[in-house]
Design an enzyme around this catalytic site. Structure first.
Site, PDB file in Angstrom:
ATOM      1  N   CYS A 132      15.580 101.414  89.716  1.00 11.38           N
ATOM      2  CA  CYS A 132      16.764 102.078  89.439  1.00 11.38           C
ATOM      3  C   CYS A 132      17.464 103.093  90.425  1.00 11.38           C
ATOM      4  O   CYS A 132      18.870 103.481  91.350  1.00 11.38           O
ATOM      5  CB  CYS A 132      17.014 101.988  88.326  1.00 11.38           C
ATOM      6  SG  CYS A 132      16.999 100.185  87.088  1.00 11.38           S
TER       7      CYS A 132
HETATM    8  C1  LIG Z   1      11.667 102.580  80.007  1.00 10.58           C
HETATM    9  C2  LIG Z   1      12.370 101.731  80.780  1.00 10.58           C
HETATM   10  N1  LIG Z   1      13.764 101.580  79.937  1.00 10.58           N
HETATM   11  C3  LIG Z   1      14.444 100.974  80.494  1.00 10.58           C
HETATM   12  C4  LIG Z   1      15.018  99.998  81.038  1.00 10.58           C
HETATM   13  C5  LIG Z   1      15.269  99.436  81.452  1.00 10.58           C
HETATM   14  O1  LIG Z   1      15.482  98.363  81.317  1.00 10.58           O
HETATM   15  P1  LIG Z   1      16.687  96.667  82.317  1.00 10.58           P
HETATM   16  O2  LIG Z   1      16.378  97.734  84.113  1.00 10.58           O
HETATM   17  O3  LIG Z   1      15.574  95.548  82.200  1.00 10.58           O
HETATM   18  O4  LIG Z   1      17.587  96.872  81.417  1.00 10.58           O
HETATM   19  C6  LIG Z   1      13.179 100.093  82.478  1.00 10.58           C
HETATM   20  C7  LIG Z   1      13.563  99.471  83.345  1.00 10.58           C
HETATM   21  O5  LIG Z   1      12.383  99.332  83.924  1.00 10.58           O
HETATM   22  C8  LIG Z   1      12.187 101.215  81.974  1.00 10.58           C
HETATM   23  O6  LIG Z   1      11.341 101.091  82.111  1.00 10.58           O
END
Ligand SMILES: Cc1ncc(COP(=O)(O)O)c(C=O)c1O
Ligand SMILES: Cc1ncc(COP(=O)(O)O)c(C=O)c1O
Lengths: 391, 124, 391, 124
Positions: A326
């Protein structure tokens, strides 16, 4: 060319067994659980079966404590904003850590603009949170403690049980972001004193666009998405039955195979780490050596930069990451590595290998075969590399 | 993400290396930001007889460095100073927007090397 | 027994052609569009292809005006709350209608608790909004007008173009909930002066758990889900690539086949309506006779109650609905029918048939064969049925 | 949603119809709310000799009406008054929670019919 995908933290294949059950509910049994007729009744019944499977994986006492969402990010939104808004009569203070996922960070920033106070507990140089430091931050205004189970980037797992005890004793809601951990390490929400727990489906070989939030009975949460009142009013919108069934199946498989897969992955991980440290000079492991996810190896190579490493490896068929997918588009180095005390240039030179159940020993061998060359080439190009190293 | 030309220059960088007896050296960027480039030039008769580089940075940083050496080689100093970031990106078939601003420093490094040469000439 | 599913408003099968493309991105090409390596690059490119397809279906000028969400409800949340919170410096007044989907209703109620004012325009006895009445409600505090394109329950389509003109002239954001309309009737957001438009994937034979919100360039919207900044920061969370690809494919198919399918469905619809009105006494059509979705027939049968009709039909293989699936669990009669001026007992006795492309003339014949018997039996049981009718 | 027993009573309601010369009639509910039930009773020697019903309402409303007639038939008036909503639901193998409160009116209709009979007796 051999293909070795080791970026499972960014995206995973769906387990073919999961896809198979989704097929039925996509093409044939496409009822809406709210409908009164037989199509609706059968949708309602698989909905509750899937809820049971997810509840079982994370040690929820009751299946109704599981709320399906569209992913880890939405689960985190519902947990943090849901608790904050619903309990603002009690206080406005939230405690979290310096290494949370960007979603937790940005949700907290959003809340700060609205008058909430956020304390971010630092971590040590292996990425561990010190429960004592966390305890010291508690005030009579604290309404929520949020700590991740494991960090998907550095792999470090946190002392959740200990923190849960502290939260429990102070009667503060305890949220755990288990997106990177669920399905990989055993979790028992009930025993670990967790009040809210975020998980994501794709991170355990389930469909994308699916997640869940465990909300312990009695925990007060306000919905983030208003509408038809599905999911006990906490998450409105027509239920994604194929997705839910897929996530349920993925949870079931994860629970059955976690132990064997954990052993397999730990072995691959340790072979990779040892192999790299042995064969490549000025390379280092980021994160904790043993309190870490079985599938994660975060390695640092001095004098070179992560993205060029990714590209170089991609050209020889190896897919890895330089940190949270991200955040990679911002070009900022990982906030997690910086929080562990790494210098910016060190953080820039880190690579994350996240393995999956399809990876084999041969895959690790292949990586160990090609990686030294890629590192060497980039070090030759870099003006930072000490002359001695190039000889 | 990257064009084929970017990948080509990344995988097969042209004119990579140092010029130990360079007439001008320009360094831009900062390892803290993830990009550091050094351009070395050799000048003869007001022309860029040789241009080399060393770069710490992402794929775009390496490819733009390589490209600038190709573009600059054989040009007069004045022509060299006129090569812009946009020229570099265009000759690579374009760069992702996020990279346009952050990693496209090669033209600056060349300009800095030419200025360095000029400064040294003045001192002579 | 013949199976005739006519509850497509509640849930649809995924088109097998859509499912086929989802398969590839579920099992093989599972990269994250944020990743720098080749898997990421290919995910990024299908993401933008899909965005183009959706943009084309709804007449968006630029693909980037399309934001992917997890469904119609979430799109509505982002549209209404997103505009309200982001523009509260300009005003606090929202105009909507009495027959919106429960998600719009509940989002508006939520905003009212926070000091927003909401005007709900009434409809006539065919479910039509009068643009003049809407115009009269505009004040200098009005920041948003939200009107649905078509009502999934009564089928009535609204004079969107006319309302768009009014909104445009007053420079007020115009949101259209097109969940029930998209893919069934032509929509051109640009020409119809629409600033925000909600659509859902499953309502056009795409995957469940997917939706999109068109946000016209320049429209100020605040995100509802914070996180990694995907979808231009307006909808964070790892992109559901199989879902997005599926929705893109569904949009493409819908655009190609809309005209032919519309003709087919209109014919079935009118045969069903005429057949029922001709053969069953004291039966009536709810909604507008011609300004209506091609696949919707909402029929009212005096003296009996809808849920027992659904069950009775289900026992002979026909699946229909008594109104919005979301609200059916509250046992309240449809707020839409009440808004049209129907008495409670009339509203209770209504049935919604929503047809899909798999339905055939034989299906309609079968319904016309079994429905009179089911109605008759329930009328015999009912104490309200006039004696003369039973002879 | 519904048990097999509910569906059976819905599809094949027992004792459906009116009793033109009923000794007692009880009506509960309201078409406005979506449920209206009328129970007719015939009494002999303090016993419910015949029980019939007519119902406007959902599947649960029809099934519970049918069930109450079966449960009540042959019982004494006192026994009839003791039949509860829960008895009706239990004998149907359970009802969905949302239906327990709204559509499970049959016991009330029976009680109301018995009270009607008693009132009439007093007046005689
Ligand atoms: C620890 C953690 N929390 C939240 C997320 C967010 O998940 P998503 O992008 O599937 O909504 C991630 C994504 O890799 C993550 O590693
Ligand atoms: C007009 C309208 N808007 C919004 C929705 C909500 O869509 P979803 O339940 O897919 O989130 C529906 C659902 O049927 C609808 O008909």
């Amino acid at each position: 060319m051999r293909r070795v995908y080791m970026d499972h933290a960014a995206g995973m294949p769906i387990d073919p067994r999961v896809f198979e059950v989704m097929k039925l509910y996509s093409l044939k049994s496409y009822g809406n659980p709210s409908s009164s007729h037989s199509f609706g009744v059968s949708a309602k019944s698989v909905l509750s079966e899937s809820r049971e499977r997810v509840a079982s994986l994370i040690g929820a006492e009751k299946p109704t404590e599981v709320i399906f969402t569209s992913g880890g990010t939405e689960s985190n939104n519902l947990a943090i904003k849901g608790v904050a808004y619903r309990n603002k009569d009690k206080g406005n203070h939230i405690i979290t850590t310096a290494i949370e996922h960007i979603s937790i960070i940005n949700i907290c920033k959003h809340l700060q603009k609205q008058g909430f106070q956020v304390s971010r507990i630092p971590v040590d140089n292996q990425g561990l949170v010190d429960p004592k430091k966390l305890k010291d931050e508690i005030t009579d205004k604290t309404i929520l403690i949020s700590v991740m189970y494991a960090n998907g980037e550095i792999g470090t797992t946190q002392p959740i049980r200990e923190i849960g005890k502290i939260a429990h004793e102070s009667q503060i809601n305890f949220h755990v972001d288990a997106v990177a951990a669920a399905g990989k390490v055993p979790i028992n929400a009930e025993e670990e004193n967790i009040d809210l727990l975020s998980i994501s489906s794709n991170d355990m070989y389930g469909p994308k666009g699916m997640g869940a939030l465990y909300i312990k009975k009695g925990t007060r949460v306000q919905p983030v998405v208003q509408g038809g009142g599905q999911e006990r009013g906490l998450r409105s919108g027509t239920e994604n039955i194929p997705g839910i069934v897929g996530m349920g199946k993925a949870a079931e498989i994860a629970q059955e195979e976690m132990e064997a897969e954990g052993k397999h992955l730990t072995k691959l991980r340790d072979t990779l780490i040892q192999g790299v440290l042995d064969t490549i000079g000025s390379s280092h492991l980021n994160g904790h050596p043993t309190n870490r996810l079985p599938n994660n190896a975060n390695l640092r190579f001095s004098y070179i930069e992560g993205e060029s490493l990714i590209l170089g490896l991609d050209m020889v068929g190896v897919q890895v990451s330089s940190g949270s997918a991200c955040t990679s588009k911002t070009l900022e180095p990982s906030h997690v590595l910086l929080a562990m005390g790494l210098a910016h240039e060190e953080a820039h030179g880190s690579l994350v290998f996240t393995m999956g159940k399809q990876n084999s020993e041969e895959d690790v061998e292949y990586v160990l075969e090609v990686l030294p060359g890629v590192v060497k080439r980039l070090r030759e190009i870099s003006p930072l590399t000490p002359k001695e190293m190039l000889r | 993400m990257y064009t084929e030309r970017v990948m080509d220059h990344f995988m097969n960088p042209r004119n990579m290396g140092e010029i130990p007896d360079a007439d001008g050296v320009g360094t831009v960027g900062n390892p803290v930001c993830g990009d550091l480039m050094t351009v070395y030039i050799k000048v003869k008769d007001n022309r860029l007889k040789d241009v080399k580089f060393k770069t710490f940075g992402c794929g775009a940083a390496i490819a733009t460095s390589s490209m600038i050496t190709e573009l600059a080689k054989g040009k007069t100093l004045e022509e060299g100073l006129k090569i812009t970031r946009v020229d570099v990106a265009d000759n690579l078939g374009g760069l992702p927007p996020v990279k346009m601003h952050c990693s496209n420093l090669a033209a600056d490094a060349l300009h800095s090397a030419i200025e360095d040469f000029k400064k040294k000439e003045l001192k002579k």
